[in-house]
Enzyme design. Structure first.
Site, PDB file in Angstrom:
ATOM      1  N   ARG A 125      33.882  -5.152 -10.535  1.00  0.00           N
ATOM      2  CA  ARG A 125      34.452  -4.346 -11.322  1.00  0.00           C
ATOM      3  C   ARG A 125      35.606  -4.743 -11.998  1.00  0.00           C
ATOM      4  NH1 ARG A 125      29.982  -2.935 -12.465  1.00  0.00           N
ATOM      5  NH2 ARG A 125      28.879  -0.861 -12.457  1.00  0.00           N
ATOM      6  N   GLU A 155      36.722  -3.424 -21.470  1.00  0.00           N
ATOM      7  CA  GLU A 155      35.574  -4.499 -22.015  1.00  0.00           C
ATOM      8  C   GLU A 155      35.345  -4.066 -23.516  1.00  0.00           C
ATOM      9  OE1 GLU A 155      32.513  -4.135 -18.704  1.00  0.00           O
ATOM     10  OE2 GLU A 155      33.953  -5.217 -17.495  1.00  0.00           O
ATOM     11  N   HIS A 197      30.141  -9.503 -18.735  1.00  0.00           N
ATOM     12  CA  HIS A 197      29.661  -8.445 -17.952  1.00  0.00           C
ATOM     13  C   HIS A 197      27.844  -8.638 -17.993  1.00  0.00           C
ATOM     14  CE1 HIS A 197      30.274  -4.369 -15.984  1.00  0.00           C
ATOM     15  NE2 HIS A 197      29.156  -4.710 -15.446  1.00  0.00           N
ATOM     16  N   GLY A 225      26.096  -9.776 -15.134  1.00  0.00           N
ATOM     17  CA  GLY A 225      25.606  -9.608 -13.743  1.00  0.00           C
ATOM     18  C   GLY A 225      24.458  -9.070 -13.595  1.00  0.00           C
ATOM     19  N   ALA A 226      24.006  -7.900 -14.267  1.00  0.00           N
ATOM     20  CA  ALA A 226      22.717  -7.277 -14.217  1.00  0.00           C
ATOM     21  C   ALA A 226      21.645  -7.671 -15.403  1.00  0.00           C
ATOM     22  CB  ALA A 226      22.956  -5.809 -14.004  1.00  0.00           C
TER      23      ALA A 226
END
Ligand code: NAD
Length: 307
Positions: free
Chosen positions: A228, A257, A275, A277-278
């Protein structure tokens, strides 16, 4: 039953949600913040990923709200305590993104070790100066994991197969007798060749890797954060990279962000991703399906999936 969908969902997941109730999808609205305030008023279920912030002020507008479903793991974008105080169930999908975020972490570590981002731009600029790209072999080096939970352990497993030894810092693990070396944070930062951050975001982990802690890193160290934003002092990390006081870094998450200081990121061995990652088809589908299942369970009176 009104279901308010605030962030982008996989089409199969949307179909499932539509079968549960009347869905209002504001994920691609240009006035999303405003729509959220208006639409939450009579919604019974709100579905979010990480980008929608459900603060106390927003949640208290949801007069009929019963369930907040977070499609993904981190719930730091939701005021859980306030939701719970209003008897609103909050649920997440803690394992769905695991493989994807771990694979990205491994990619960032290897990219930093071999200066892949800099060397890619170099070649595409028509240059061929190989001596600028002397990298670092990972085999035989120590990987220090901060936060030895699901992601930290899977990164360790993969990096062991590349010949790395593993140390970790995690004050919430009791009675460790595994093969990985348990260290205090300072010792881990001083001795590790690669440091990978996998903590959840709490008051305690904000700025955990502060300026003072970053000063403990070896000149040859690599630091990667896919957990995070705000856990690492990113501005100081960039300063260290510019001064060549550490070897390299990888960031997927930022205190703000999108980050506003991207000009500072140029010409240093810093690999950045927005961001993501997912952000794989597999993770998004799995998180969505887990989310729908959790909603169904809570509606059926099974609160075991509520946080
Ligand atoms: P997890 O809950 O399984 O593991 C977190 C670990 O951090 C736990 O073992 C906990 O004991 C430890 N921890 C808590 N406070 C700590 C502290 N002060 N110091 C050291 N360790 C501490 O979570 P996970 O599934 O492994 O996820 C890790 C992180 O990755 C989370 O922050 C999650 O939000 C993030 N994540 C990011 C993405 C992305 O898109 N970049 C995707 C998925 C997960």
């Amino acid at each position: 039953m009104k279901i308010l969908i605030c962030d982008t969902m996989n089409s199969k997941v949307l179909k499932e949600l539509h079968s549960l109730g009347e869905c209002i999808d504001i994920s691609s609205s240009e006035s999303k913040d405003q729509d959220l305030v208006t639409e939450i008023n009579d919604a019974e279920i709100v579905v979010v990923r990480s980008s929608t912030k459900l603060t106390k002020e927003i949640i208290e507008k949801g007069d009929c709200l019963k369930i907040i479903a977070r499609c993904g793991v981190g719930v730091d974008n939701i005021d859980i305590e306030y939701a719970k105080s209003q008897n609103i169930k909050v649920t997440n999908s803690p394992s769905a993104n695991l493989n994807s975020v771990v694979e990205l972490t491994v990619a960032l570590i290897i990219s930093a070790a071999r200066k892949l981002s800099l060397s890619d731009s170099h070649l595409k600029d028509g240059k061929w100066d190989r001596k600028e790209f002397i990298g670092m072999e990972l085999s035989g080096k120590q990987l220090g994991i901060v936060g030895f939970g699901k992601a930290g352990r899977l990164v360790s497993k993969i990096m062991k197969s590349l010949g790395m030894t593993i140390a970790f810092y995690d004050p919430y693990i009791e009675d460790w007798d595994g093969p990985e070396k348990r260290l205090e944070l300072d010792e881990l930062l001083i001795t590790s060749d690669v440091i990978s951050i996998h903590v959840i975001k709490t008051k305690e982990t904000v700025n955990l890797i502060s300026q003072e802690k970053l000063d403990l890193l070896k000149n040859s160290a690599i630091l990667v954060n896919t957990s995070r934003g705000g856990v690492v002092d990113e501005d100081y990390l960039v300063e260290l990279l510019k001064l060549k006081k550490i070897f390299g870094a990888g960031l997927d998450v930022y205190s703000e962000e999108p980050p506003q200081n991207v000009d500072n990121f140029e010409d240093i061995n810093l690999i950045t991703t927005p961001h993501i990652g997912a952000s794989t088809n597999e993770a998004q589908l799995k998180a969505g399906i887990d989310t729908v299942e959790n909603i169904k369970k809570i509606l059926a009176g099974d609160d075991s999936v509520a946080l």
